[in-house]
Scaffold this motif. Structure first.
Motif, PDB file in Angstrom:
ATOM      1  N   GLN A 279      -6.747   5.250  -4.126  1.00 36.82           N
ATOM      2  CA  GLN A 279      -8.176   4.981  -3.977  1.00 36.82           C
ATOM      3  C   GLN A 279      -8.747   5.630  -2.720  1.00 36.82           C
ATOM      4  O   GLN A 279      -8.103   5.668  -1.678  1.00 36.82           O
TER       5      GLN A 279
ATOM      6  N   LEU B 182     -19.565   0.953   2.931  1.00 40.25           N
ATOM      7  CA  LEU B 182     -18.987   1.777   3.995  1.00 40.25           C
ATOM      8  C   LEU B 182     -19.812   3.049   4.123  1.00 40.25           C
ATOM      9  O   LEU B 182     -19.931   3.819   3.165  1.00 40.25           O
TER      10      LEU B 182
ATOM     11  N   TYR C  90     -13.361  -3.789   9.062  1.00 38.97           N
ATOM     12  CA  TYR C  90     -12.784  -2.708   8.250  1.00 38.97           C
ATOM     13  C   TYR C  90     -11.518  -2.198   8.916  1.00 38.97           C
ATOM     14  O   TYR C  90     -11.218  -2.520  10.068  1.00 38.97           O
TER      15      TYR C  90
ATOM     16  N   ASN D 117     -19.837   4.686   0.711  1.00 45.48           N
ATOM     17  CA  ASN D 117     -18.608   4.389  -0.041  1.00 45.48           C
ATOM     18  C   ASN D 117     -17.940   5.656  -0.561  1.00 45.48           C
ATOM     19  O   ASN D 117     -17.475   5.716  -1.700  1.00 45.48           O
TER      20      ASN D 117
ATOM     21  N   GLY E 223     -11.138   1.315   4.689  1.00 49.25           N
ATOM     22  CA  GLY E 223     -11.597   0.377   3.675  1.00 49.25           C
ATOM     23  C   GLY E 223     -12.116  -0.898   4.318  1.00 49.25           C
ATOM     24  O   GLY E 223     -11.986  -1.106   5.529  1.00 49.25           O
TER      25      GLY E 223
ATOM     26  N   PRO F  40     -12.763   5.314  -0.997  1.00 55.22           N
ATOM     27  CA  PRO F  40     -12.090   4.635   0.104  1.00 55.22           C
ATOM     28  C   PRO F  40     -10.979   3.706  -0.379  1.00 55.22           C
ATOM     29  O   PRO F  40     -10.844   3.438  -1.570  1.00 55.22           O
ATOM     30  N   GLY F  41     -10.196   3.205   0.584  1.00 54.13           N
ATOM     31  CA  GLY F  41      -9.068   2.350   0.251  1.00 54.13           C
ATOM     32  C   GLY F  41      -9.502   1.001  -0.277  1.00 54.13           C
ATOM     33  O   GLY F  41     -10.678   0.626  -0.235  1.00 54.13           O
ATOM     34  N   PRO F  42      -8.552   0.208  -0.779  1.00 53.39           N
ATOM     35  CA  PRO F  42      -8.878  -1.103  -1.364  1.00 53.39           C
ATOM     36  C   PRO F  42      -9.394  -2.078  -0.314  1.00 53.39           C
ATOM     37  O   PRO F  42      -8.971  -2.052   0.844  1.00 53.39           O
ATOM     38  N   ASP F  43     -10.324  -2.935  -0.721  1.00 56.14           N
ATOM     39  CA  ASP F  43     -10.792  -4.022   0.140  1.00 56.14           C
ATOM     40  C   ASP F  43      -9.678  -5.052   0.344  1.00 56.14           C
ATOM     41  O   ASP F  43      -8.891  -5.316  -0.581  1.00 56.14           O
TER      42      ASP F  43
ATOM     43  N   TRP G  67       0.828  -1.204   0.000  1.00 53.01           N
ATOM     44  CA  TRP G  67       0.000   0.000   0.000  1.00 53.01           C
ATOM     45  C   TRP G  67       0.861   1.251   0.000  1.00 53.01           C
ATOM     46  O   TRP G  67       1.828   1.357   0.761  1.00 53.01           O
TER      47      TRP G  67
ATOM     48  N   THR H  84     -19.244  -4.557  -0.383  1.00 51.81           N
ATOM     49  CA  THR H  84     -18.803  -3.762   0.761  1.00 51.81           C
ATOM     50  C   THR H  84     -19.536  -2.429   0.736  1.00 51.81           C
ATOM     51  O   THR H  84     -19.542  -1.738  -0.284  1.00 51.81           O
TER      52      THR H  84
END
Length: 325
Positions: free
Chosen positions: A52, A162, A123, A193, A138, A54-57, A30, A160
């Protein structure tokens, strides 16, 4: 002499068995940077992971060893916490100030987490300097191993979701308010999201008519309990932060800050677009944002206002909490 030979065979067999039995490793790299984000339709300075927001899953399977090498390219210390992850053997890497040191600017740190004996929805989020107000969060899902059943059929899709409250101001300004021992102003909006009511597009999930889907809903916000509902659809609650539940059915759910729920929904309505609604709870000021549940065979957009939900009723939320427990 024969005993030595038998011992050698035993040791080799033990080595092979241990090698085969070792849990898989999943590697992530990351890059944490500042960037421009548009959750409310206006440019803001946000925190991105690999570009990204939100951040990556993170997708993993129970017992996996999850290795996450985080490079901090911000101009300040950065620390990630793994909400609900047990971190077997590495509890000191839970990402909480005092047990884990923040990553200095220009440096990296490799988190080594084993998601031992956990299945469910979680998360991650930045845990220092009020960074969470600018992003860096994320989803983190842990799936069951093949052959180990869960108490519901495999869904056709897994999303997902969020949800959270949001400020127009970034974390630096908000932190300065708190550092002066002042109360934060009321939040500006809610998001799904990372997209709020004035965002460029609504968050959308596409479903096929007649099929059942899993939604992993996490409140990644700062202050507010939020109510989540989908126009015309019931939600069957099947999991709360790694614990399978009694599978009660709800028309809406209160999700408090830090909580993660899994619900199953079935696309059993007339094919069109349906509102996904998030609103705040226990406040005289009502905020709402909407997303889209889009049927793949639909060519009809929304009609009418989004469905309302509970506002300040505490008893409603307590009844829900008792039914979940």
């Amino acid at each position: 002499m024969p005993l030595k030979g038998e011992l050698a065979v035993f040791l080799v067999t033990l080595l092979v068995v241990n090698t085969i039995a070792e849990s898989p490793y999943r590697f992530f790299e990351w890059n944490v940077t500042y960037g421009t984000i548009w959750p409310l339709g206006l440019p803001q300075k946000g925190i991105l992971i690999n570009g990204q927001f939100p951040g990556p899953d993170i997708h993993s399977v129970t017992n996996d060893n999850v290795i996450i090498n985080v490079f901090n390219n911000l101009d300040e210390d950065f620390l990630i916490s793994w909400n609900g992850i047990q971190n077997r053997r590495n509890s000191f890497e839970d990402g909480v100030w005092g047990t884990t040191c923040p990553i200095p600017p220009g440096k990296n740190f490799t988190y080594i987490l084993q998601v031992k004996d956990q299945i469910g929805s979680f998360y991650y989020f930045p845990s220092t300097a009020f960074h969470k107000a600018s992003g860096g969060f994320g989803g983190f899902r842990i799936l069951s191993r093949p052959g180990i059943p869960v108490p519901f059929d495999e869904p056709a899709g897994d999303f997902t979701v969020l949800i959270g409250d949001w400020y127009k101001s970034n974390h630096t300004y908000l932190k300065s308010i708190l550092d002066r021992n002042h109360k934060l102003p009321f939040v500006d909006a809610l998001h799904i999201n990372g997209i709020g009511p004035q965002g460029p597009n609504r968050t959308s999930f596409t479903v096929d008519q007649g099929k059942t889907y899993r939604l992993r809903i996490s409140n990644v916000g700062l202050e507010h309990s939020l109510n989540f509902r989908i126009e015309g659809h019931k939600m069957k609650l099947v999991e709360v932060e790694g614990t399978h539940t009694m599978q009660e059915t709800y028309s809406s759910l209160d999700v408090h800050v830090g909580q993660s729920y899994s619900v199953l929904i079935t696309a059993d309505q007339t094919p069109k677009d349906y509102y996904i609604v998030v609103s705040n709870r226990f406040s005289s000021i009502l905020l709402t944002t909407t997303g889209v549940l889009h049927y793949s065979n639909s060519n009809q957009e929304f009609t009418g206002p989004p469905p309302g939900g509970p506002t300040i009723e505490i008893g409603w939320s307590l009844t829900q909490a008792r039914s979940i427990r």
